[in-house]
Design a protein around this motif. Structure first.
Motif, PDB file in Angstrom:
ATOM      1  N   LEU A  35       0.832  -1.196   0.000  1.00 14.02           N
ATOM      2  CA  LEU A  35       0.000   0.000   0.000  1.00 14.02           C
ATOM      3  C   LEU A  35       0.875   1.257   0.000  1.00 14.02           C
ATOM      4  O   LEU A  35       0.713   2.161  -0.827  1.00 14.02           O
ATOM      5  N   ILE A  39       1.339   4.121  -3.045  1.00 14.29           N
ATOM      6  CA  ILE A  39       1.007   5.526  -2.773  1.00 14.29           C
ATOM      7  C   ILE A  39       2.240   6.404  -2.976  1.00 14.29           C
ATOM      8  O   ILE A  39       2.165   7.465  -3.610  1.00 14.29           O
ATOM      9  N   SER A  42       2.946   6.988  -6.549  1.00 15.22           N
ATOM     10  CA  SER A  42       2.028   7.924  -7.201  1.00 15.22           C
ATOM     11  C   SER A  42       2.386   9.365  -6.843  1.00 15.22           C
ATOM     12  O   SER A  42       2.217  10.275  -7.641  1.00 15.22           O
ATOM     13  N   PHE A  43       2.934   9.576  -5.633  1.00 21.78           N
ATOM     14  CA  PHE A  43       3.417  10.909  -5.267  1.00 21.78           C
ATOM     15  C   PHE A  43       4.686  11.244  -6.025  1.00 21.78           C
ATOM     16  O   PHE A  43       4.831  12.324  -6.589  1.00 21.78           O
ATOM     17  N   LEU A 124      -6.255   3.937  -7.393  1.00 18.72           N
ATOM     18  CA  LEU A 124      -5.365   5.086  -7.216  1.00 18.72           C
ATOM     19  C   LEU A 124      -4.882   5.650  -8.546  1.00 18.72           C
ATOM     20  O   LEU A 124      -4.612   6.834  -8.646  1.00 18.72           O
ATOM     21  N   TYR A 125      -4.734   4.786  -9.554  1.00 22.86           N
ATOM     22  CA  TYR A 125      -4.183   5.255 -10.812  1.00 22.86           C
ATOM     23  C   TYR A 125      -5.242   5.401 -11.891  1.00 22.86           C
ATOM     24  O   TYR A 125      -4.938   5.809 -13.002  1.00 22.86           O
TER      25      TYR A 125
END
Lengths: 225, 247, 308
Positions: A35, A39, A42-43, A124-125
């Motif tokens: 997880l 994340i 993605s940042f 998330l994407y």
């Protein structure tokens, strides 16, 4: 007297699964790592849609590879700390059966993490990862990672550097698996025609089988004492 | 286990055998001949200039590494089968010599790329997989260094040496599955848009053949022989030390 | 049990190693089949024989011309067309006209009728054009890596005057006509206003599809050839009998477009590479020698201990 091959395999597998179900130690650590990794990527990458499509498969597979390294280290170290292997080696059992049991256990746990990653990545994407072909690639890729990983973890658990050594020993050797898996995943999620990427699952399958056979027969040399 | 122990005896170090002396002489002469072929006899590549001559070491060095890493696989398989430490000595010699040759291959390639591709390094599939291969064998040496027990070390190293060969094969064949590599073939095309290719520079084939024979075969074999003798010496010293300690 | 295990396992280990070799070999066959088209087209390309000067430049050899080159200078002569093409290298500060005159064994007394600099994809060329009565000379030169390279085209046919200028491409469309007219004006043959409507055409030569424009200038035929080549237009202007123009245009531009280039001097990278090879082998050998020496010293210590 000799215990049957599959009996041993499933005994080892059941033991690992039972222990995991009781403690949930592995799954929680690996799941949390996965997880966090997704994340943080993605940042760190701050991607637009097109770039996300090409980057997501890399993110997924790097996450899976590192999560499996974490899992393998835990699983082999606990085996060693509790002296399970030494005890099992005294019993007249086939070492390859031990390998198969450990391998299946690791495979299932990492696969579970991978299966959690797919909806997570989708969310998330904003890219649909839950597709039958992606699932197949996930299974094949994790299969290859786990077979090499199980063998090498059994080795590095007996060295001084342990955890650190597993990642540097394992990552280069699983490169063919990662390469094929990443390329196949990228092509599938960008909806390329099947004939463009069908060779990648085929290569993945062949590499998986070769690695499984190699690990199956060399595992005996790794755990003999 | 008793069987393994019994075989765990290094041979007493001997004086350099005359065959090795001859081979050393042949190697030194071979290196000189290979350099003469590469630097004098082969014509200057009109497109790439003098730096192209580095190729006569660059490419054979990879095949030298291939031969050495191949010896590691052979040594690994034979050790796991026969449990004779001499096979493990072959394996470790292969890794060390192969590592040096692969490093030469990688760095000379990078130096060649600077004037030709205008960059020291590019993330080309072939270059990347080659770098991964070098790192794999670095991991092999770290794995060996991380294990105290001699038998365990040999067993693990044998298994890892066999597995690591997968990365060598990957370097060789990645060009087949990923055709986006920019790694060149021997004779390049014109820098402008000439409607054809150059005639091959004279002496390329000769220099390459001699280079392959010397850097790809004679040099690794000689170096590995010396490395095997060194490993035997180290094993022998360790055995003597153990005898003193247990006495 | 151990024995039995190794008995069957060893063959499977060997077998699996062979399997490992089969995969890449198989992949190789697949790839080879897939890339036959690319290989074929590559094989069909003709090989261009190059003249390589000891001065470091290279030009394609004109197979239909007489090769009078020596070690340093490329010189191609065609007596039927009364033309010569010379390529030479000189010092950076040397005058290109003097170099060309020296290599051709002629004297050039007049001032150039036209001179300027052109930026091509291949660097900045200085061009000069001379009209010496029956003899007409086009000289291109550029400096690269501390040398001045000169390409000169000389034609002595009394029936025709041929020049081969390069023109910066400053217009947008595909037409080569603006380049041709600009050249005619620059060379002082006629101003744009004096030029009548040309007869247009195209000629297909080995160097490419050339656009042609023929003018009737008060009874004299002026022929222009133009080739669009990115930032530069390659032009040829002939005043008079234009029968020999296609051959001359093709021969001269074969030298220019087909591949005049300077072999880069990068010998320092070769030395760097060889130094790395020496260093790596030296590190390996010295490390082996040190370990050997230490081991022998240990052995001696141990032997002393045992003898005591």
């Amino acid at each position: 007297m000799k215990t049957g091959f599959w009996q041993v395999t499933f005994a080892v597998l059941r033991k690992d699964m039972l222990a995991e179900m009781r403690s949930r130690e592995l799954l929680s650590v690996m799941g949390l790592f996965a997880l966090l990794s997704v994340i943080i990527f993605s940042f760190a990458l701050e991607l637009d849609r097109e770039a996300r499509e090409t980057a997501i498969s890399g993110v997924i597979w790097v996450t899976v590879a590192f999560a499996s390294i974490i899992g393998l280290n835990r699983s082999m170290n606990s085996e060693r700390e509790q002296g399970n292997f030494d005890a099992l080696l005294l019993a007249p059992v086939d070492r390859s059966a031990l390998f198969l049991g450990k391998f299946l256990g690791n495979f299932l746990v990492v696969l579970l993490v991978g299966l959690v990653l797919l909806p997570l990545g989708t969310l998330l994407y904003n890219i649909t990862l839950i597709q039958p072909w992606v699932l197949l690639i996930l299974v094949l890729g994790i299969f290859g990672l786990s077979s090499i990983g199980t063998l090498l973890a059994a080795m590095t658990a007996q060295t001084r550097a342990r955890d650190a050594l597993l990642s540097i020993a394992m990552l280069p050797i699983v490169l063919p698996v990662l390469l094929a898996a990443v390329r196949a995943t990228t092509s599938i999620i960008s909806n390329e025609p099947i004939e463009n990427w069908i060779t990648w699952p085929q290569i993945l399958l062949v590499v998986d089988l070769i690695y499984l056979v190699l690990c199956f027969f060399t595992f005996g040399f790794v755990i003999e004492e | 286990m008793a069987q393994a122990k019994a075989k765990d005896i290094a041979q007493e170090p001997t004086a350099t055998p005359s065959l090795l002396r001859i081979l050393t002489l042949v190697t030194v002469l071979g290196v000189v001949v290979a350099l003469v072929f590469a630097l004098v006899i082969a014509g200057t590549d009109i497109e790439q200039g003098e730096v192209q001559r580095i190729f006569y070491v660059h490419m054979p060095a990879f095949f030298g590494a291939f031969v050495a890493f191949g010896a590691t696989v052979l040594g690994g398989v034979m050790y796991l089968w026969k449990r004779d430490p001499k096979w493990d000595r072959l394996a470790v010699a292969g890794v060390e010599v192969g590592f040096a040759l692969a490093l030469i291959n990688l760095i000379t390639g990078s130096i060649w790329a600077r004037p030709i591709w205008n960059t020291w390094w590019t993330w080309d599939p072939r270059l990347t997989s080659e770098a991964i291969m070098v790192l794999t064998y670095a991991a092999y040496m770290m794995l060996r260094a991380g294990i105290d027990n001699v038998d365990t070390r040999r067993r693990f190293a044998s298994v890892y040496g066999i597995l690591a060969f997968a990365t060598v094969l990957l370097v060789l064949f990645i060009i087949r599955v990923r055709d986006d590599t920019i790694h060149p073939t021997v004779v390049g095309n014109s820098p402008q848009n000439a409607q054809g290719s150059f005639a091959a520079t004279s002496g390329v084939v000769g220099a390459l053949m001699v280079g392959l024979l010397v850097w790809g075969l004679i040099v690794p074999v000689t170096l590995m022989w010396y490395r095997i003798r060194l490993e035997n010496m180290l094993d022998w010293v360790n055995r003597k030390k153990m005898e003193v300690l247990s006495a | 049990m151990n024995k039995r295990y190794f008995g069957w396992a060893r063959w499977l280990v060997i077998g699996s190693m062979l399997l490992l070799l089969v995969l890449p070999l198989g992949a190789q066959d697949d790839a080879a089949e897939g890339s036959t088209d690319a290989d074929m087209s590559e094989e069909e390309e003709p090989e261009i024989p190059f003249y390589s000067s000891s001065e470091g430049f290279n030009v394609p050899i004109l197979s239909t011309w007489v090769d009078e080159s020596d070690n340093m200078t490329a010189l191609f002569t065609n007596t039927d067309l009364q033309a010569r093409i010379v390529t030479a290298a000189a010092g950076e500060g040397d005058d290109p006209t003097a170099v060309a005159a020296d290599k051709l064994g002629i004297t050039i007394g007049s001032e150039p009728i036209f001179t300027n600099r052109v930026n091509t994809a291949d660097g900045t060329w200085e061009q000069r054009y001379y009209d010496e009565g029956d003899t007409h000379i086009s000289i291109l030169s550029k400096t690269q890596e501390g040398r001045r390279y000169v390409i000169a085209f000389i034609e002595s046919n009394p029936d025709v005057a041929v020049y081969m200028p390069l023109i910066d491409r400053t217009w947008d469309d595909e037409s080569a006509l603006p380049g041709i007219e600009q050249s005619i004006e620059s060379l002082g043959i006629a101003t744009a206003d004096e030029l009548p409507e040309p007869t247009l055409g195209t000629v297909s030569l080995p160097t490419g599809e050339w656009q042609t424009a023929t003018y009737d200038l008060d009874g004299t035929t002026v022929t222009g050839y133009g080739l669009n080549f990115g930032v530069t237009d390659y032009v040829a202007i002939a005043v008079g009998d234009n029968a020999s123009v296609p051959d001359l245009v093709d021969a001269y531009n074969y030298t220019l477009l087909g591949g005049f280039f300077v072999t880069t001097s990068n010998v320092e990278y070769l030395y760097l590479g060889l130094a790395v090879v020496v260093i790596i082998f030296a590190v390996l050998l010295i490390s082996m020698w040190m370990r050997w020496r230490n081991a022998r010293r240990d052995l001696r210590t141990v032997e002393q201990l045992t003898s005591n």
